[in-house]
Design a protein around this motif. Structure first.
Motif, short mmCIF file in Angstrom:
data_model
loop_
_atom_site.label_atom_id
_atom_site.label_comp_id
_atom_site.label_asym_id
_atom_site.label_seq_id
_atom_site.Cartn_x
_atom_site.Cartn_y
_atom_site.Cartn_z
N LEU A 141 -23.04 2.31 13.59
CA LEU A 141 -24.27 3.09 13.49
C LEU A 141 -24.02 4.59 13.54
O LEU A 141 -24.73 5.37 12.90
CB LEU A 141 -25.23 2.71 14.63
N VAL A 142 -23.01 5.01 14.30
CA VAL A 142 -22.76 6.45 14.45
C VAL A 142 -22.44 7.10 13.11
O VAL A 142 -22.75 8.27 12.89
CB VAL A 142 -21.65 6.74 15.48
N MET A 143 -21.81 6.34 12.21
CA MET A 143 -21.51 6.90 10.89
C MET A 143 -22.78 7.18 10.11
O MET A 143 -22.94 8.26 9.51
CB MET A 143 -20.60 5.95 10.11
N ALA A 144 -23.72 6.24 10.12
CA ALA A 144 -24.99 6.43 9.41
C ALA A 144 -25.80 7.54 10.05
O ALA A 144 -26.40 8.37 9.35
CB ALA A 144 -25.78 5.13 9.41
N GLU A 145 -25.82 7.58 11.39
CA GLU A 145 -26.57 8.62 12.09
C GLU A 145 -26.03 10.00 11.78
O GLU A 145 -26.78 10.95 11.55
CB GLU A 145 -26.53 8.35 13.59
N SER A 146 -24.72 10.12 11.76
CA SER A 146 -24.09 11.40 11.47
C SER A 146 -24.42 11.87 10.05
O SER A 146 -24.85 13.01 9.83
CB SER A 146 -22.57 11.29 11.64
N MET A 147 -24.26 10.98 9.08
CA MET A 147 -24.53 11.35 7.69
C MET A 147 -26.00 11.67 7.46
O MET A 147 -26.34 12.48 6.60
CB MET A 147 -24.06 10.23 6.76
N ALA A 148 -26.90 11.05 8.23
CA ALA A 148 -28.32 11.35 8.10
C ALA A 148 -28.61 12.81 8.44
O ALA A 148 -29.57 13.40 7.92
CB ALA A 148 -29.14 10.44 9.02
N CYS A 149 -27.79 13.40 9.28
CA CYS A 149 -27.93 14.82 9.63
C CYS A 149 -27.23 15.73 8.62
O CYS A 149 -27.29 16.96 8.75
CB CYS A 149 -27.35 15.07 11.02
N GLY A 150 -26.55 15.11 7.66
CA GLY A 150 -25.78 15.88 6.69
C GLY A 150 -24.34 16.06 7.11
O GLY A 150 -23.55 16.70 6.41
#
Length: 357
Positions: free
Chosen positions: A266-275
């Motif tokens: 999940l941390v990968m998706a969360e990080s990319m969501a912030c750009g």
């Protein structure tokens, strides 16, 4: 499929739903429960009494097991949770369990279907697969990535892949980050914080580490992490979920030099969501979650000596300015939202119930 469908979500009791801080599975169960309720389904959540939901909450225990200091390996309350839910079968059309194969031993005693989401699977050599083999022909199973499905030593007659989703609106996009990097996760050698520290030291990077220290890894933290902390390499500790986006959005990149087959991450998706792009070893779901060269870089995990490929990871970090942060956000919006995840589960529910009727 009728919006009046009666769905029971059976959550693990380790943390409340949603979790106070750490708890990836619990966060996904919360997202799924609330979105199904929003879409008009009759949803009942079987979880600890200190959980919060707009759906109906049924609890066999007032507080989560973590708060009650009950060990991870003690499954009695979770078994009780399943048996209590299954005794109410006449009130539901389908059960959805998020506790691995916890519910399989009860399924022959009920008449309605059960779906099991395997949020992480045991190692292929784990003795439990010998038990699961006895039930494989009638179980309904969801894997959270294609790599998890591939790594399963068993093939089930009824299996699907549904990616996890996140609440993208909670993650503020930022086009102009500061000049530091982050590592986010559970303090666990498999998650690679020790690798992230060594990489940061070699490049002279500022690195912030955010995560929970579980009791079984306290010695590891004292031995492998704490001695390497400096004014530039800092351990922030565990932070509430609502504060986590601030760490992602300001960072230049998330470093994810894992040493295991990541089920989803999940941390990968969360990080990319912030750009914020991600640099990660090619393990488990990483090639499915990261778009190599567009939302980050995927690095071969081992060098010629079979050790973590820190040199390759360092070379990837040097190219991080090539990534367009807008592509990171777009990728998550197109693939890893709550809505996409629940669409997937709706299709699975429909297939299961159509086959049962």
């Amino acid at each position: 499929m009728s919006k009046k469908l009666r769905i029971a979500q059976i959550a693990p009791l380790r943390f409340p739903i949603p979790p106070r801080k750490y708890g990836g599975i619990e966060r996904i169960v919360s997202f799924l429960t609330e979105e199904l309720f929003k879409r008009g389904y009759q949803v009942t959540l079987f979880a600890s009494g200190n959980s919060k939901t707009r759906a109906k909450l049924v609890s066999v225990i007032k507080k989560d097991l973590d708060e009650k200091k009950i060990p991870w390996a003690d499954w009695y309350w979770n078994i009780f949770n399943h048996s209590s839910a299954f005794q109410m079968e006449k009130k539901f059309d389908i059960f959805h369990s998020h506790c691995g194969f916890m519910g399989i031993f009860f399924e022959k005693f009920i008449k309605i279907p059960v779906l099991h989401t395997l949020h992480n699977i045991p190692n292929s050599s784990d003795h439990r697969w010998g038990i699961f083999k006895h039930f494989k022909d009638y179980l309904n199973v969801v894997f959270i990535s294609k790599s998890e499905q591939k790594n399963s030593p068993l093939r089930f007659k009824k299996e699907w892949v549904v990616y996890n989703g996140i609440n993208v609106s909670q993650f503020k996009f930022n086009l102009k980050p500061k000049n530091h990097f982050i590592w986010v996760g559970r303090i666990d050698p498999r998650k690679g914080p020790q690798n992230a520290i060594q990489i940061a030291k070699r490049l002279g990077l500022k690195l912030l580490l955010v995560g929970q220290i579980q009791s079984i890894y306290k010695d590891y933290f004292q031995r492998e992490i704490k001695p390497h902390l400096t004014s530039k390499i800092r351990f922030i500790g565990e932070v509430p979920q609502k504060e986590l986006p601030n760490f992602y959005t300001k960072a230049k990149a998330l470093l994810y030099p894992i040493e295991w087959e990541e089920p989803f991450g999940l941390v990968m998706a969360e990080s990319m969501a912030c750009g914020t792009p991600v640099v990660a070893f090619k393990r488990g779901s990483v090639p499915e979650v990261i778009k190599d060269g567009k939302t980050g870089f995927i690095v071969e995990p081992f060098d010629k000596q079979g050790k973590p490929n820190l040199k390759g990871f360092i070379e990837a970090i040097k190219k991080i300015d090539q990534i367009d942060r807008r592509e990171c956000r777009k990728w998550v919006e197109e693939n890893f939202t709550i809505e996409k995840m629940v669409d997937g589960y709706e299709r699975v529910y429909k297939e299961i119930l159509k086959r049962e009727n």
